[in-house]
Design a protein around this motif. Structure first.
Motif, PDB file in Angstrom:
ATOM      1  N   LEU A   1       2.879   0.296  -0.799  1.00  0.00           N
ATOM      2  CA  LEU A   1       1.937  -0.700  -0.305  1.00  0.00           C
ATOM      3  C   LEU A   1       0.881  -0.096   0.613  1.00  0.00           C
ATOM      4  O   LEU A   1      -0.308  -0.440   0.518  1.00  0.00           O
ATOM      5  CB  LEU A   1       2.702  -1.820   0.417  1.00  0.00           C
ATOM      6  CG  LEU A   1       1.853  -2.954   0.997  1.00  0.00           C
ATOM      7  CD1 LEU A   1       0.990  -3.609  -0.065  1.00  0.00           C
ATOM      8  CD2 LEU A   1       2.748  -3.990   1.676  1.00  0.00           C
TER       9      LEU A   1
ATOM     10  N   ARG B   1      -3.043  -0.324   0.004  1.00  0.00           N
ATOM     11  CA  ARG B   1      -3.941  -0.950   0.979  1.00  0.00           C
ATOM     12  C   ARG B   1      -5.131  -0.042   1.301  1.00  0.00           C
ATOM     13  O   ARG B   1      -6.249  -0.518   1.504  1.00  0.00           O
ATOM     14  CB  ARG B   1      -3.186  -1.263   2.260  1.00  0.00           C
ATOM     15  CG  ARG B   1      -2.312  -2.509   2.215  1.00  0.00           C
ATOM     16  CD  ARG B   1      -1.529  -2.629   3.492  1.00  0.00           C
ATOM     17  NE  ARG B   1      -0.723  -3.852   3.536  1.00  0.00           N
ATOM     18  CZ  ARG B   1       0.340  -3.999   4.315  1.00  0.00           C
ATOM     19  NH1 ARG B   1       0.720  -2.998   5.112  1.00  0.00           N
ATOM     20  NH2 ARG B   1       1.022  -5.126   4.303  1.00  0.00           N
TER      21      ARG B   1
ATOM     22  N   HIS C   1      -3.100 -17.166   0.610  1.00  0.00           N
ATOM     23  CA  HIS C   1      -3.102 -15.783   1.015  1.00  0.00           C
ATOM     24  C   HIS C   1      -4.309 -15.558   1.930  1.00  0.00           C
ATOM     25  O   HIS C   1      -5.372 -16.148   1.712  1.00  0.00           O
ATOM     26  CB  HIS C   1      -3.197 -14.887  -0.222  1.00  0.00           C
ATOM     27  CG  HIS C   1      -3.049 -13.434   0.061  1.00  0.00           C
ATOM     28  ND1 HIS C   1      -4.111 -12.665   0.476  1.00  0.00           N
ATOM     29  CD2 HIS C   1      -1.964 -12.606   0.019  1.00  0.00           C
ATOM     30  CE1 HIS C   1      -3.695 -11.424   0.660  1.00  0.00           C
ATOM     31  NE2 HIS C   1      -2.409 -11.360   0.399  1.00  0.00           N
TER      32      HIS C   1
ATOM     33  N   ASP D   1      -2.004  -6.642  -0.805  1.00  0.00           N
ATOM     34  CA  ASP D   1      -0.948  -7.545  -0.351  1.00  0.00           C
ATOM     35  C   ASP D   1      -0.739  -8.713  -1.309  1.00  0.00           C
ATOM     36  O   ASP D   1       0.369  -9.226  -1.436  1.00  0.00           O
ATOM     37  CB  ASP D   1      -1.279  -8.073   1.045  1.00  0.00           C
ATOM     38  CG  ASP D   1      -1.288  -6.974   2.083  1.00  0.00           C
ATOM     39  OD1 ASP D   1      -0.225  -6.650   2.624  1.00  0.00           O
ATOM     40  OD2 ASP D   1      -2.382  -6.415   2.330  1.00  0.00           O
TER      41      ASP D   1
ATOM     42  N   THR E   1       1.989  -8.398  -3.833  1.00  0.00           N
ATOM     43  CA  THR E   1       3.386  -8.438  -3.390  1.00  0.00           C
ATOM     44  C   THR E   1       3.875  -9.875  -3.187  1.00  0.00           C
ATOM     45  O   THR E   1       5.018 -10.072  -2.797  1.00  0.00           O
ATOM     46  CB  THR E   1       3.557  -7.658  -2.077  1.00  0.00           C
ATOM     47  OG1 THR E   1       2.859  -8.321  -1.021  1.00  0.00           O
ATOM     48  CG2 THR E   1       3.047  -6.237  -2.222  1.00  0.00           C
TER      49      THR E   1
END
Length: 274
Positions: free
Chosen positions: A223, A227, A114, A235, A238
């Motif tokens: 989302l 954020r 990520h 993120d 998810t």
């Protein structure tokens, strides 16, 4: 063995240091000048994770180094990995499931990190090339620490319902901190050099965790809103993952005993730690 634990005053490191001491190893904790006291029975060794050059001197005379400290960014973490590799003392470094991509992965899966922790794949490569080992835990919970009683429980209390970020159905690998601590012992005592191990007790849907925290109710936290508050961390929530620890269990005899986070959430009383 004579083991130096980096991060021994933190959530994961303290559990690892205690488990290693119970297993009969001589354990020391890296401690910066203004740092907290190490766990009982663990001596302090001067050093600072944020000062990679200090790690080489701290590791001198130890049989192994366990790195269970937090990620501090590419420059510091990579320099720390290089400093420890140069000592010749084998290192067991903790990264995490976030270094893997979405979908199904096992111990042989190539990293697809990520962006929040993009450099950790290179940390892994350098540690393994030097003959060290890597543990990739899932989301760690237990004994009142981690994201479950922290961020997720706090959001449930604020909103009056459990919350998950984005779409429902996202799966995360999870592990109880005591089971993870037992894995550190197993890797140090039985694993070969240059190997990767997965600390995963089970896979759990995040919306199911949210419902358990919300008394059976859960709602999506959009989302973009998440954020705005959490930044890139939102993120990460998810990314759907199913991370296998089958090889770790088979080769090391690691047997997690805390295998139902949802049951623990369902059984807890108001103030009881998860």
């Amino acid at each position: 063995m004579n083991v130096l634990v980096i991060g021994a005053t933190g959530y994961i490191g303290a559990a690892a240091a205690a488990a290693l001491a119970r297993a009969g190893h001589e354990v020391a904790a890296l401690r910066r000048p203004d740092g907290g006291a190490p766990p009982d029975g663990v001596r302090a060794v001067a050093g600072d994770l944020a000062d990679p050059a200090s790690l080489a001197g701290a590791a001198e005379g130890f049989d192994r180094v366990v790195h269970a400290g937090p990620p501090l960014g590419a420059e510091i973490d990579l320099a720390g990995a290089d400093a420890l590799a140069a000592t010749g003392v084998p290192v067991l470094w903790t990264t995490g499931a976030a270094v893997l991509g979405g979908g199904r992965a096992d111990e042989d899966s190539p990293p697809d990190p990520h962006p929040l922790v993009s450099w950790r794949a290179e940390v892994e490569r350098r540690v393994l090339a030097a003959g060290g080992q890597v543990i990739r835990p899932g989301m760690v919970y237990g004994n009142g620490g981690g994201l479950v009683p922290g961020l997720l429980a706090r959001k449930a209390a604020e909103r009056g319902t459990g919350v998950y970020i984005g779409e429902p159905g996202v799966r995360w690998p999870v592990v109880h901190v005591d089971d993870l601590a037992a894995l550190y012992v197993a890797v140090l005592e039985r694993a070969g050099p240059g190997t990767v191990w997965h600390g995963v007790g089970e896979t759990v849907r995040l919306d199911a965790i949210a419902a358990a925290l919300g008394g059976g109710r859960a709602a999506s936290w959009p989302l973009e809103e998440a954020r705005a508050e959490l930044g890139a961390l939102a993120d990460l929530f998810t990314r759907d993952q199913e991370v296998s620890s089958e090889r770790t269990r088979s080769l090391l005899g690691w047997r997690p005993v805390h295998t139902s986070l949802l049951d623990r959430l369902g059984e807890r009383s108001g103030a009881a730690p998860v």
